[in-house]
Write an enzyme that holds these catalytic residues in place. Structure first.
Site, PDB file in Angstrom:
ATOM      1  N   ASP A  47      -2.889   1.837  86.531  1.00 33.56           N
ATOM      2  CA  ASP A  47      -2.829   3.238  86.041  1.00 33.56           C
ATOM      3  C   ASP A  47      -2.816   4.245  87.188  1.00 33.56           C
ATOM      4  O   ASP A  47      -2.034   5.200  87.175  1.00 33.56           O
ATOM      5  CB  ASP A  47      -3.905   3.556  84.977  1.00 33.56           C
ATOM      6  N   ALA A 133     -20.596  -2.864  80.943  1.00 29.33           N
ATOM      7  CA  ALA A 133     -19.866  -4.117  80.691  1.00 29.33           C
ATOM      8  C   ALA A 133     -18.359  -3.932  80.847  1.00 29.33           C
ATOM      9  O   ALA A 133     -17.579  -4.838  80.572  1.00 29.33           O
ATOM     10  CB  ALA A 133     -20.186  -4.636  79.286  1.00 29.33           C
ATOM     11  N   SER A 136     -15.731   0.681  78.642  1.00 29.62           N
ATOM     12  CA  SER A 136     -15.441   2.126  78.599  1.00 29.62           C
ATOM     13  C   SER A 136     -16.351   2.916  77.671  1.00 29.62           C
ATOM     14  O   SER A 136     -15.896   3.792  76.916  1.00 29.62           O
ATOM     15  CB  SER A 136     -13.968   2.375  78.228  1.00 29.62           C
ATOM     16  N   SER A 138     -18.367   5.095  78.741  1.00 33.42           N
ATOM     17  CA  SER A 138     -18.382   6.486  79.212  1.00 33.42           C
ATOM     18  C   SER A 138     -17.144   7.247  78.740  1.00 33.42           C
ATOM     19  O   SER A 138     -17.244   8.414  78.347  1.00 33.42           O
ATOM     20  CB  SER A 138     -18.560   6.573  80.725  1.00 33.42           C
ATOM     21  N   GLU A 170     -14.596  13.038  84.370  1.00 36.05           N
ATOM     22  CA  GLU A 170     -15.141  11.834  85.025  1.00 36.05           C
ATOM     23  C   GLU A 170     -14.887  11.890  86.534  1.00 36.05           C
ATOM     24  O   GLU A 170     -15.752  11.572  87.334  1.00 36.05           O
ATOM     25  CB  GLU A 170     -14.510  10.576  84.404  1.00 36.05           C
ATOM     26  N   ASP A 182      -8.609   4.591  80.150  1.00 41.22           N
ATOM     27  CA  ASP A 182      -9.725   4.438  79.210  1.00 41.22           C
ATOM     28  C   ASP A 182      -9.817   5.621  78.248  1.00 41.22           C
ATOM     29  O   ASP A 182      -9.975   5.459  77.032  1.00 41.22           O
ATOM     30  CB  ASP A 182     -11.049   4.289  79.985  1.00 41.22           C
TER      31      ASP A 182
HETATM   32  C1  GLA Z   1     -11.354   1.128  85.181  1.00 40.69           C
HETATM   33  C2  GLA Z   1     -10.748   2.518  85.264  1.00 40.69           C
HETATM   34  C3  GLA Z   1      -9.332   2.533  84.687  1.00 40.69           C
HETATM   35  C4  GLA Z   1      -8.466   1.436  85.342  1.00 40.69           C
HETATM   36  C5  GLA Z   1      -9.198   0.085  85.319  1.00 40.69           C
HETATM   37  C6  GLA Z   1      -8.466  -0.973  86.071  1.00 40.69           C
HETATM   38  O1  GLA Z   1     -11.510   0.763  83.852  1.00 40.69           O
HETATM   39  O2  GLA Z   1     -11.553   3.439  84.548  1.00 40.69           O
HETATM   40  O3  GLA Z   1      -8.748   3.802  84.859  1.00 40.69           O
HETATM   41  O4  GLA Z   1      -8.114   1.794  86.640  1.00 40.69           O
HETATM   42  O5  GLA Z   1     -10.509   0.198  85.846  1.00 40.69           O
HETATM   43  O6  GLA Z   1      -7.262  -1.262  85.455  1.00 40.69           O
END
Ligand code: GLA
Length: 400
Positions: A47, A133, A136, A138, A170, A182
């Site tokens: 990303d 974990a 996501s 957050s 963030e 995320d």
């Molecule tokens: C975390 C980051 C995402 C992405 C992933 C790896 O989850 O928050 O933006 O970069 O790592 O793919």
């Protein structure tokens, strides 16, 4: 905004009771916002290289109930931490004591910076996404906060802009340099669809999940992602170094996303070995995502599974963000008949693996993990079932 009901009625009733207990009763309309966590099917560490990702929203989520206030105070009660946090919209500072509140503070700060007129609010929040974990939690808290503020203050914000504002909160307020994936899937996910996101244009497509016989199992290694921040930033820097070098020989590239596999093969020798390995992962992973989309579209689970294994190997050997526990999960999954594919998901260094598995083999897979993972690692795993859930939504609380 819809007059729909948010599922998890018991959790919502509990929140309403907590709202009244901690913030008093009021005639103001109560709104409820819910936002899910995510797992990424494929497209890891792409990303922030302006590439492609292919996540799904999961059945675990954050729920916030809230009421508008007539002044500029914000009161937030965390039902999970049993803590009350209070601040003024005129002075939103980072709170070192109650770290969880910074996601809420950050969102309200970026909304105001973007010109949104906010009023004070009373909020209560609860979540059932395991924290730390890599699922996501957050991002879900950020999106639920953005949505509740939008509803309470009668704002209209484009969903993609909500995701961008949440990422900004963030990055700039909380201080974590994540990409957009995320927040984007938490906001824009759709039930029974995976979400292809082009992280450069922010165009997206929902791809239907064509079978109710194929499931995703989330296997939490229970390894806290200790190194994640420093190593994540290091990987971003290595990608940047690779891009700088490649842009000397490939005119017009502005991100690793622009480098094709054949261009990479031709010029890889100019990169030092570590940077070369990082770039190789990103270039091939982008291609794998597009193949995975085709596989899901045609219901070719076998091919999708193979791509997931290939992604894991690349993250393990080239990007070096896996760990022995994640590798153990994938190895166990690979040995079970009826599993199509498995890989680490998210940033890495612990957190969760996912397996794509036929419904009929789910129990065998669970048994194999519960038996072999502790033998191999000395740790107890946690297994989570998930459907492919919808993205965030908001509703009025109509009482029971
Ligand atoms: C975390 C980051 C995402 C992405 C992933 C790896 O989850 O928050 O933006 O970069 O790592 O793919």
């Amino acid at each position: 905004m819809k007059m729909a009901s948010v599922d998890g009625t018991n959790r919502v009733s509990m929140l309403i009771a907590a709202l009244e207990k901690n913030c008093g009763t009021s005639d103001a309309q109560v709104h409820v916002a819910k936002a899910p966590g995510r797992v990424n099917l494929i497209g890891e560490h792409t990303d922030y290289n302006e590439g492609f990702v292919f996540p799904i929203a999961i059945d675990r989520n954050v729920i916030i109930a809230g009421r508008r206030r007539s002044d500029r105070r914000v009161r937030v009660y965390s039902a999970d931490y049993e803590q009350l946090n209070e601040f003024s919209l005129d002075d939103i500072a980072f709170d070192k004591q109650m770290a969880w509140s910074n996601y809420i503070r950050g969102i309200l700060a970026v909304l105001q910076d973007a010109g949104c007129e906010l009023s004070g609010m009373d909020l209560v929040v609860t979540g059932n996404i395991p924290q730390g974990a890599g699922l996501s939690s957050s991002a879900a808290l950020e999106i639920a906060t953005a949505d509740i503020a939008t509803a309470l203050c009668d704002l209209t914000i484009d969903p993609v802009d909500t995701a961008k504002l949440a990422q900004k909160a963030e990055n700039e307020f909380v201080g974590v340099q994540c990409g957009i994936m995320d927040q984007f899937v938490s906001k824009l996910g759709r039930k029974d669809h995976a979400l292809l996101i082009d992280c450069r244009s922010l165009e997206y497509r929902h791809i239907p999940w064509l079978s109710d016989q194929v499931r995703v199992l989330i296997a939490d290694t229970r390894v806290q992602r200790g190194l994640v921040d420093s190593e994540y930033n290091k990987r971003r820097q290595e990608c940047e170094t690779g891009l700088q070098a490649l842009s000397q020989v490939l005119s017009g590239i502005t991100a690793l996303r622009d480098v094709s596999i054949s261009q990479f093969r031709e010029h890889a020798h100019i990169l030092d070995p570590v940077v070369r390995a990082r770039c190789q992962h990103v270039v091939y992973e982008n291609a794998r995502v597009l193949e995975a989309v085709e596989a899901l579209e045609s219901g070719d689970w076998v091919h999708l599974g193979q791509l997931m294994y290939a992604s894991h190997e690349s993250l393990r050997d080239l990007y070096e963000v896996s760990c022995p526990e994640l590798n153990a999960m994938v190895e166990i999954a690979r040995s079970v008949e009826g599993v199509y594919g498995a890989r680490m998901t998210g940033a890495g260094f612990g957190g969760c693996a996912i397996a794509l598995v036929e419904e009929r083999a789910l129990e065998d897979l669970e048994k194999a993990i519960l038996r072999r993972y502790p033998e191999m690692t000395g740790r107890d795993p946690q297994l989570l079932h998930t459907g492919v859930a919808s993205g965030a939504h908001t509703c009025f609380w109509k009482g029971q």
